[in-house]
Design a protein around this motif. Structure first.
Motif, mmCIF file in Angstrom:
data_model
loop_
_atom_site.group_PDB
_atom_site.id
_atom_site.type_symbol
_atom_site.label_atom_id
_atom_site.label_comp_id
_atom_site.label_asym_id
_atom_site.label_seq_id
_atom_site.Cartn_x
_atom_site.Cartn_y
_atom_site.Cartn_z
ATOM 1 N N ILE A 187 75.153 3.339 -42.446
ATOM 2 C CA ILE A 187 75.904 4.236 -43.323
ATOM 3 C C ILE A 187 77.227 4.707 -42.732
ATOM 4 N N TYR A 188 77.442 4.492 -41.432
ATOM 5 C CA TYR A 188 78.694 4.921 -40.812
ATOM 6 C C TYR A 188 79.698 3.779 -40.667
ATOM 7 N N ILE A 189 79.369 2.624 -41.192
ATOM 8 C CA ILE A 189 80.218 1.453 -40.964
ATOM 9 C C ILE A 189 81.610 1.612 -41.573
ATOM 10 N N ARG A 190 81.695 2.270 -42.724
ATOM 11 C CA ARG A 190 83.006 2.430 -43.370
ATOM 12 C C ARG A 190 83.904 3.331 -42.522
ATOM 13 N N ASP A 191 83.333 4.373 -41.935
ATOM 14 C CA ASP A 191 84.111 5.254 -41.055
ATOM 15 C C ASP A 191 84.604 4.493 -39.826
ATOM 16 N N ILE A 192 83.765 3.617 -39.299
ATOM 17 C CA ILE A 192 84.156 2.848 -38.111
ATOM 18 C C ILE A 192 85.241 1.839 -38.468
ATOM 19 N N ILE A 193 85.155 1.254 -39.648
ATOM 20 C CA ILE A 193 86.190 0.321 -40.105
ATOM 21 C C ILE A 193 87.550 1.024 -40.160
ATOM 22 N N ILE A 194 87.569 2.261 -40.640
ATOM 23 C CA ILE A 194 88.811 3.039 -40.707
ATOM 24 C C ILE A 194 89.380 3.256 -39.306
ATOM 25 N N LYS A 195 88.499 3.562 -38.338
ATOM 26 C CA LYS A 195 88.955 3.765 -36.965
ATOM 27 C C LYS A 195 89.443 2.458 -36.351
ATOM 28 N N LEU A 196 88.835 1.348 -36.720
ATOM 29 C CA LEU A 196 89.284 0.044 -36.218
ATOM 30 C C LEU A 196 90.672 -0.286 -36.766
ATOM 31 N N GLU A 197 90.920 0.087 -38.003
ATOM 32 C CA GLU A 197 92.269 -0.112 -38.577
ATOM 33 C C GLU A 197 93.296 0.691 -37.787
ATOM 34 N N GLU A 198 92.915 1.902 -37.406
ATOM 35 C CA GLU A 198 93.804 2.737 -36.600
ATOM 36 C C GLU A 198 94.077 2.052 -35.255
ATOM 37 N N PHE A 199 93.037 1.493 -34.669
ATOM 38 C CA PHE A 199 93.161 0.741 -33.413
ATOM 39 C C PHE A 199 94.129 -0.434 -33.583
ATOM 40 N N GLU A 200 93.960 -1.190 -34.657
ATOM 41 C CA GLU A 200 94.791 -2.373 -34.903
ATOM 42 C C GLU A 200 96.260 -2.007 -35.119
ATOM 43 N N ASN A 201 96.495 -0.866 -35.750
ATOM 44 C CA ASN A 201 97.866 -0.457 -36.070
ATOM 45 C C ASN A 201 98.571 0.247 -34.907
ATOM 46 N N ASN A 202 97.843 0.452 -33.817
ATOM 47 C CA ASN A 202 98.422 1.155 -32.663
ATOM 48 C C ASN A 202 98.099 0.425 -31.361
ATOM 49 N N ARG A 203 98.319 -0.894 -31.361
ATOM 50 C CA ARG A 203 97.995 -1.661 -30.166
ATOM 51 C C ARG A 203 98.918 -1.340 -29.005
ATOM 52 N N ASN A 204 100.044 -0.726 -29.276
ATOM 53 C CA ASN A 204 100.917 -0.288 -28.173
ATOM 54 C C ASN A 204 100.262 0.844 -27.395
ATOM 55 N N ILE A 205 99.348 1.555 -28.042
ATOM 56 C CA ILE A 205 98.603 2.634 -27.379
ATOM 57 C C ILE A 205 97.258 2.106 -26.866
ATOM 58 N N PHE A 206 96.563 1.386 -27.749
ATOM 59 C CA PHE A 206 95.227 0.869 -27.414
ATOM 60 C C PHE A 206 95.340 -0.611 -27.038
ATOM 61 N N LYS A 207 95.432 -0.881 -25.759
ATOM 62 C CA LYS A 207 95.629 -2.272 -25.311
ATOM 63 C C LYS A 207 94.434 -3.157 -25.651
#
Length: 207
Positions: A187-207
């Motif tokens: 049931i938390y998969i959608r929330d994690i997907i949103i956080k993964l999108e944040e990760f993908e859009n900020n690879r300069n921060i999250f190597k």
């Protein structure tokens, strides 16, 4: 290997004899998986997504019945263990329109080789924490009875869905998978997907 396997009919056969008698089928299956991985850009996706490029991948076949596949990560080597299945003998396996269906399990298991060590290193959860009591019953029925297993499964399945978006840009397919996972209790998969999108859009921060 000198150990013996015992068939359902009680017949005993050495592991080496069993393997050699089926080697043509095994090679056909593993070669096909490799071909599908190349088509789907899977290994490049892993290395780009996790910022690592030195991993070695080993696809292994387990010569006995099992409820599913599993992964083992040792150093930079990631092993994906797959049970021998009846489907491997079907010619139709190699004729599917969507080869992505064939690589679903291997993609999942190799991802554990990345995700599990990260969650272990962070140490936010362990086998004694009880943060997911609301999921325990449904998760335990699928073989995931601890917080560590539950969070790892959520993350791996979420990354599989991001793989679909990143490599195929197929929103409909991704949404279908997301809903299916939610129905299975993740049931938390959608929330994690949103956080993964944040990760993908900020690879300069999250190597």
């Amino acid at each position: 290997h000198t150990d013996h396997l015992e068939s359902m009919g009680g017949e005993k056969i050495s592991f080496e004899e069993y393997y050699n008698s089926n080697i043509v089928m095994y090679k056909k299956w593993t070669d096909y998986i490799l071909e599908c991985f190349k088509k789907g850009n899977v290994l490049n996706f892993y290395n780009d997504y996790f910022g690592k490029s030195n991993n070695e991948f080993y696809l292994n076949l387990i010569p006995f019945a099992s409820d599913g596949s599993f992964s083992a990560s040792i150093g930079n080597k990631i092993y994906d263990m797959n049970p021998v299945t009846r489907d491997m003998k079907k010619e139709s396996l190699f004729e599917r329109d969507r080869y992505e269906n064939v690589i679903d399990a291997p993609i999942h298991e190799f991802l554990h080789g990345y995700v599990n060590p990260i969650t272990e290193k962070k140490g936010l959860l362990d086998f004694d924490t009880n943060l997911f009591d609301n999921l325990k019953e449904k998760m335990s029925m699928q073989g995931y009875s601890t917080d560590v297993e539950i969070i790892n499964e959520h993350i791996v399945r979420a990354i599989q869905i991001r793989y679909i978006i990143n490599e195929y840009n197929d929103e409909k397919w991704a949404e279908s998978m997301t809903k299916w996972e939610e129905e299975q209790g993740f049931i938390y998969i959608r929330d994690i997907i949103i956080k993964l999108e944040e990760f993908e859009n900020n690879r300069n921060i999250f190597k």
